[in-house]
Structure formats: structure tokens, C-alpha cells
Design a protein around this motif. Structure first.
Motif, short mmCIF file in Angstrom:
data_model
loop_
_atom_site.label_atom_id
_atom_site.label_comp_id
_atom_site.label_asym_id
_atom_site.label_seq_id
_atom_site.Cartn_x
_atom_site.Cartn_y
_atom_site.Cartn_z
N TYR A 133 -5.39 31.43 13.43
CA TYR A 133 -4.02 31.66 13.68
C TYR A 133 -3.62 32.36 12.38
N ARG A 193 -10.54 25.30 11.90
CA ARG A 193 -10.98 26.56 12.28
C ARG A 193 -9.78 27.24 12.97
N ARG A 194 -9.17 26.53 13.84
CA ARG A 194 -7.91 27.20 14.67
C ARG A 194 -6.83 27.48 13.80
#
Length: 220
Positions: free
Chosen positions: A180, A175-176
Motif C-alpha cells: 500500500y 507485506r500488504r
């Protein structure tokens, strides 16, 4: 309980067991895993498997039918969304979620969009046209950076797929990375120009993600 109803229920259960085994085998061994391996995992004979699914292509499509429908539905919804950035964002989020959910899905995507002519080729080409149209709408709305290229989406999904393959249980990292990527796609002030886009299309995504050694280059 006996009778036609019970037989139909048994057949459905057996079919689901075969499809679950196929998804597991394709995730572990790739889309080229033998039908015999799937049959052994499902606890059925190879002849039985072939009676239900006469080709590997038919088995792959059935095993990942829900994921394929979800992907197609996400693109349809994105195209219908009056906010093109929101549609684009949700499309990326949906595809990334599918990559997290099923390790075999990227390779199954190849079966859905083969290079051979026919109905499936038309489906792939329409999907590519819709993605390009969505990107152009988001750029025209000033939400997506002007130098974003359709191949950038393929490249981003490849990157996410590689992360999921390396860290299959780390959804936080997935998810990060997705956040990004989406932030980097947004239009913003004083953006430095990007290098020229890569020569990538939808047909490059699954085989590169699933089998890094089998690199194909799309025509430029």
C-alpha cells in the motif's frame, strides 16, 4: 579434540551465543536492557561479557552487524540501479524485511547513527544524502510523486515498525502495508496535494519505533 583450533571454535560458539542472547534481550526489553541481563541470558559472567564487548554500543553493533550490513548494502545497490524507482522500491522492501526479522533492529539502528560527532555521524549523514539523491532521481524519472519528501520515508517505516511490533508473526499484514505504501508513493495523474511534510530524519526512526514514549523532534 583439544588445541588452538578447538579453543577458537569454542570462542566463536560462545560469541554467537552471547550475540543471540543480546538480540533476544534487546527485542524484549529495548536497547537499554542491562548488560547483566544479557549475560544471564547467555549463561556467562558479566565480567566475561565486558571482556568481549567493553561497551553496550560494541555489543549492539556486533549483535546486529549482519542487519546493518544488509541495510547499507541495499542503499548502495539502490543508488547503483539504473532504474531509480526499482532501487527505491527494493530499499524499502529490504528495510521492512529487516524490521520483520529482528524486533530489536530499529533500536540498534539508533546505535549505528548516534547524534555524537565522529565517524558514525558521517555515516548517518552520508546515508541521508544518498536517500535524498535516490528520491530526487526517482522523481526526475517521473516514477515517484513530485511532492514526496524524505521524511515521508521515515514516517512510512515508523508505521511499518509499529505494525510489526503489534503483530510480530503476521507477515501477510506487513507485506500488504508495504505494498500500500509503495503504491501511494508512485507518481500518478490528478493527485491531490499533500499536507506539509513532517520534521523527521533517520535519527527519529528507531527511538520512536522502539520507545514510543521517548519522542524526539528533528530540527526543521
Amino acid at each position: 579434540m583439544t588445541g588452538p583450533g578447538a579453543l577458537r571454535a569454542d570462542a566463536r560458539r560462545n560469541r554467537e551465543r552471547v550475540l543471540a542472547a543480546a538480540r533476544a534481550v534487546f527485542a524484549e526489553h529495548g536497547i537499554d536492557a542491562s548488560m547483566a541481563t544479557v549475560a544471564r541470558r547467555a549463561g556467562v559472567g558479566v565480567a566475561t561479557l565486558y571482556r568481549r564487548f567493553p561497551t553496550r554500543d560494541a555489543l549492539v553493533r556486533a549483535a546486529f552487524a549482519r542487519q546493518m550490513e544488509t541495510c547499507a548494502g541495499a542503499l548502495t545497490e539502490a543508488m547503483a540501479d539504473p532504474d531509480p524507482w526499482r532501487g527505491f522500491e527494493r530499499l524499502v522492501e529490504t528495510v521492512c524485511a529487516l524490521q520483520r526479522e529482528e524486533k530489536g533492529f530499529p533500536a540498534a539502528f539508533l546505535a549505528a547513527f548516534p547524534d555524537s560527532a565522529g565517524a558514525h555521524l558521517r555515516v548517518r549523514e552520508q546515508a541521508e544524502r544518498d536517500v535524498v539523491a535516490l528520491i530526487r532521481r526517482a522523481q526526475a524519472a517521473g516514477a515517484l510523486r513530485a511532492d514526496f519528501h524524505p521524511s515521508d520515508l521515515v514516517m512510512a517505516l515508523m508505521s511499518h515498525c509499529a505494525l510489526v511490533a503489534a503483530l510480530p508473526h503476521d507477515h501477510v499484514a506487513s507485506r500488504r502495508l508495504m505494498a500500500y505504501l509503495l503504491q501511494s508513493f508512485r507518481a500518478g495523474p490528478a493527485q491531490a496535494p499533500l499536507p506539509r511534510p513532517a520534521s523527521l530524519s533517520l535519527r527519529d526512526l528507531p527511538i520512536t519505533a522502539a520507545h514510543p514514549g521517548e519522542r524526539r523532534t528533528a530540527p526543521s
